[in-house]
Design an enzyme around this catalytic site. Structure first.
Site, PDB file in Angstrom:
ATOM      1  N   GLU A 188       0.793  -1.126   0.133  1.00  0.00           N
ATOM      2  CA  GLU A 188       0.055  -0.133  -0.115  1.00  0.00           C
ATOM      3  C   GLU A 188       0.872   1.265   0.038  1.00  0.00           C
ATOM      4  O   GLU A 188       0.591   2.198   0.805  1.00  0.00           O
ATOM      5  CB  GLU A 188      -0.900  -0.047   1.282  1.00  0.00           C
ATOM      6  N   ASN A 244       2.386  -4.936  -3.376  1.00  0.00           N
ATOM      7  CA  ASN A 244       1.137  -5.348  -3.017  1.00  0.00           C
ATOM      8  C   ASN A 244       0.106  -4.115  -2.648  1.00  0.00           C
ATOM      9  O   ASN A 244       0.721  -3.240  -1.826  1.00  0.00           O
ATOM     10  CB  ASN A 244       1.033  -6.064  -1.820  1.00  0.00           C
ATOM     11  N   HIS A 264      -9.969  -6.166  -2.590  1.00  0.00           N
ATOM     12  CA  HIS A 264     -11.209  -6.092  -1.605  1.00  0.00           C
ATOM     13  C   HIS A 264     -12.344  -5.326  -2.410  1.00  0.00           C
ATOM     14  O   HIS A 264     -12.249  -4.061  -2.537  1.00  0.00           O
ATOM     15  CB  HIS A 264     -10.637  -5.187  -0.431  1.00  0.00           C
ATOM     16  N   GLU A 269      -5.887 -10.529  -1.651  1.00  0.00           N
ATOM     17  CA  GLU A 269      -6.712 -10.588  -0.392  1.00  0.00           C
ATOM     18  C   GLU A 269      -8.017 -10.586  -0.834  1.00  0.00           C
ATOM     19  O   GLU A 269      -8.847  -9.589  -0.079  1.00  0.00           O
ATOM     20  CB  GLU A 269      -6.180  -9.326   0.430  1.00  0.00           C
ATOM     21  N   ASP A 325     -11.776 -10.439  -1.122  1.00  0.00           N
ATOM     22  CA  ASP A 325     -13.219 -10.446  -0.485  1.00  0.00           C
ATOM     23  C   ASP A 325     -14.095  -9.464  -1.128  1.00  0.00           C
ATOM     24  O   ASP A 325     -13.908  -8.838  -1.859  1.00  0.00           O
ATOM     25  CB  ASP A 325     -13.125 -10.340   1.082  1.00  0.00           C
TER      26      ASP A 325
HETATM   27  O1  9MR Z   1      -7.555  -8.274   8.316  1.00  0.00           O
HETATM   28  C1  9MR Z   1      -6.521  -7.184   9.081  1.00  0.00           C
HETATM   29  C2  9MR Z   1      -7.086  -6.737  10.219  1.00  0.00           C
HETATM   30  O2  9MR Z   1      -7.334  -8.071  11.289  1.00  0.00           O
HETATM   31  C3  9MR Z   1      -6.387  -5.716  10.716  1.00  0.00           C
HETATM   32  O3  9MR Z   1      -6.951  -5.219  12.065  1.00  0.00           O
HETATM   33  C4  9MR Z   1      -6.023  -4.759   9.937  1.00  0.00           C
HETATM   34  C5  9MR Z   1      -5.323  -3.616  10.478  1.00  0.00           C
HETATM   35  O4  9MR Z   1      -4.800  -2.704   9.550  1.00  0.00           O
HETATM   36  O5  9MR Z   1      -5.446  -5.137   8.601  1.00  0.00           O
HETATM   37  C6  9MR Z   1      -6.142  -6.085   8.101  1.00  0.00           C
HETATM   38  O6  9MR Z   1      -5.562  -6.769   6.956  1.00  0.00           O
HETATM   39  C7  9MR Z   1      -5.287  -5.672   5.922  1.00  0.00           C
HETATM   40  C8  9MR Z   1      -4.017  -6.178   5.244  1.00  0.00           C
HETATM   41  O7  9MR Z   1      -2.863  -6.523   6.236  1.00  0.00           O
HETATM   42  C9  9MR Z   1      -3.708  -5.223   4.169  1.00  0.00           C
HETATM   43  N1  9MR Z   1      -4.569  -5.044   3.269  1.00  0.00           N
HETATM   44  C10 9MR Z   1      -5.868  -4.516   3.831  1.00  0.00           C
HETATM   45  C11 9MR Z   1      -6.260  -5.718   4.860  1.00  0.00           C
HETATM   46  C12 9MR Z   1      -7.776  -5.318   5.305  1.00  0.00           C
HETATM   47  O8  9MR Z   1      -7.345  -4.119   6.009  1.00  0.00           O
END
Ligand code: 9MR
Length: 348
Positions: free
Chosen positions: A160, A201, A237, A266, A268
């Site tokens: 990101e 990513n 996402h 990732e 969903d």
């Molecule tokens: O799914 C993850 C969640 O449990 C955490 O609280 C969150 C914190 O920023 O991160 C989520 O995973 C993220 C991933 O690491 C990077 N891309 C976006 C995902 C969803 O926010």
């Protein structure tokens, strides 16, 4: 001229040999499960894994083991989890995911080495010189990648790093180290495990636009400088609200053309609750289109869902009134989206 044609044909054959799906004894049959689909298509089918249910829930483990050929730690490999205090590493959660994968013959995607989120307070609140900070980043990357050398096949090295308009996101790393931190991160990771596939990513990268254009320019530039970058991860996402990104496959192809791997890392598909049959059908179609895009692109290596069950998904905690974004419901029943993926295996 003739020999050039021959070389081209041989090269094409070699490519086919390394990238084509293994031949199936039952080309017309729907695979039994996602593992079967992965074997039939040659694309890893993965899931993000949360350590708590992995430890506490036998049914969660059972589905994870049965269905997936790859796993990604949802949080356990992030900086705040693995190095909560400077120089004190805590690997329990990350090890639990890697050990599970090894016992079950699953690949591991490492997530993530450099991010602006989930950083420990000692790092964000510390008073370091720029040079110290650079050393801290190098040590962190080197230590983590070395620990899982040969066990983690692909790493999300930078996560990101873009804003929606394609400029680089302002972060501790950009502000203090300048844009060169990205190339440095890849070089350090490569040195620590020369065989790991190293990825950029990001989210909202699925369609062609300023953000994916910027990612394309970044990887082009890195490759031109000889930086070891091997792939681009499209998080995926998605939301029923915004429509499916119809140019996803075309977009991926732009990266493939640079000689890079791609992966959906990732995915969903969230919806506003309550769940209805229509919404589940629409969701199934998004998942199907996303996997189709991946299958239509040479060297799309992986299709990973961000959690496989609605029982443990980040969506309800982040988007009020939304959820039901996964392939399995809370009771671990297969949803229409699951079946729509399997059906893609029928024609392979
Ligand atoms: O799914 C993850 C969640 O449990 C955490 O609280 C969150 C914190 O920023 O991160 C989520 O995973 C993220 C991933 O690491 C990077 N891309 C976006 C995902 C969803 O926010």
């Amino acid at each position: 001229m003739k020999s050039r044609v021959l070389v081209t044909v041989l090269a094409a054959l070699a490519l086919t040999a390394t990238t084509a799906a293994p031949a199936s004894a039952h080309p017309g049959r729907t695979p039994e499960d996602l593992r079967g689909l992965a074997h039939k298509t040659g694309v890893r089918i993965g899931s993000a894994v949360a350590v708590d249910p992995l430890t506490a829930e036998a049914d969660y483990r059972r589905v994870l083991r049965r269905e997936f050929t790859s796993v990604t730690a949802e949080n356990a490999m992030k900086w705040e989890s693995v190095e909560p205090e400077r120089g004190r590493y805590t690997w329990e959660g990350a090890d639990a995911v890697v050990d599970f994968a090894r016992h079950n013959r699953q690949a591991v995607r490492g997530h993530t080495l450099v991010w602006h989120n989930q950083l420990p307070a000692w790092l964000t609140e510390g008073t370091f010189t720029d040079e110290e900070l650079r050393g801290i980043l190098r040590d962190h990357i080197t230590t983590q990648v070395r620990r899982y050398r040969g066990k983690v096949g692909s790493w999300d090295v930078v996560n990101e790093v873009f804003n929606e308009d394609g400029t680089l996101r302002s972060s501790l790393w950009l502000t203090r180290l300048g844009p060169g931190y990205i190339a440095d991160a890849f070089r350090w990771a490569h040195k620590a495990d020369p065989r790991a596939k190293l990825y950029v990513n990001d989210y909202n990268l699925e369609w062609i636009g300023p953000k994916s254009d910027a990612a394309l320019e970044l990887v082009k530039g890195l490759k031109a400088e000889g930086v070891p970058v091997h792939g681009v991860g499209f998080q995926g996402h998605l939301s029923l609200e915004y429509g499916f990104p119809g140019d996803f496959a075309d977009n991926m192809r732009r990266f493939t053309a640079l000689g890079l791997e791609t992966a959906i890392t990732e995915i969903d598909v969230r919806m506003h609750l309550p769940v209805t049959e229509e919404k589940l059908a629409a969701q199934a179609d998004y998942y199907r289109q996303a996997l189709s895009a991946c299958l239509s692109v040479r060297r799309c290596a992986e299709f990973t869902v961000w959690g496989f069950t609605d029982r443990h998904s980040w969506i309800p905690g982040w988007f009020e009134g939304q959820g039901a974004a996964c392939l399995f419901d809370e009771a671990l029943n297969r949803k229409p989206a699951y079946h729509s993926l399997l059906a893609l295996g029928r024609r392979r």
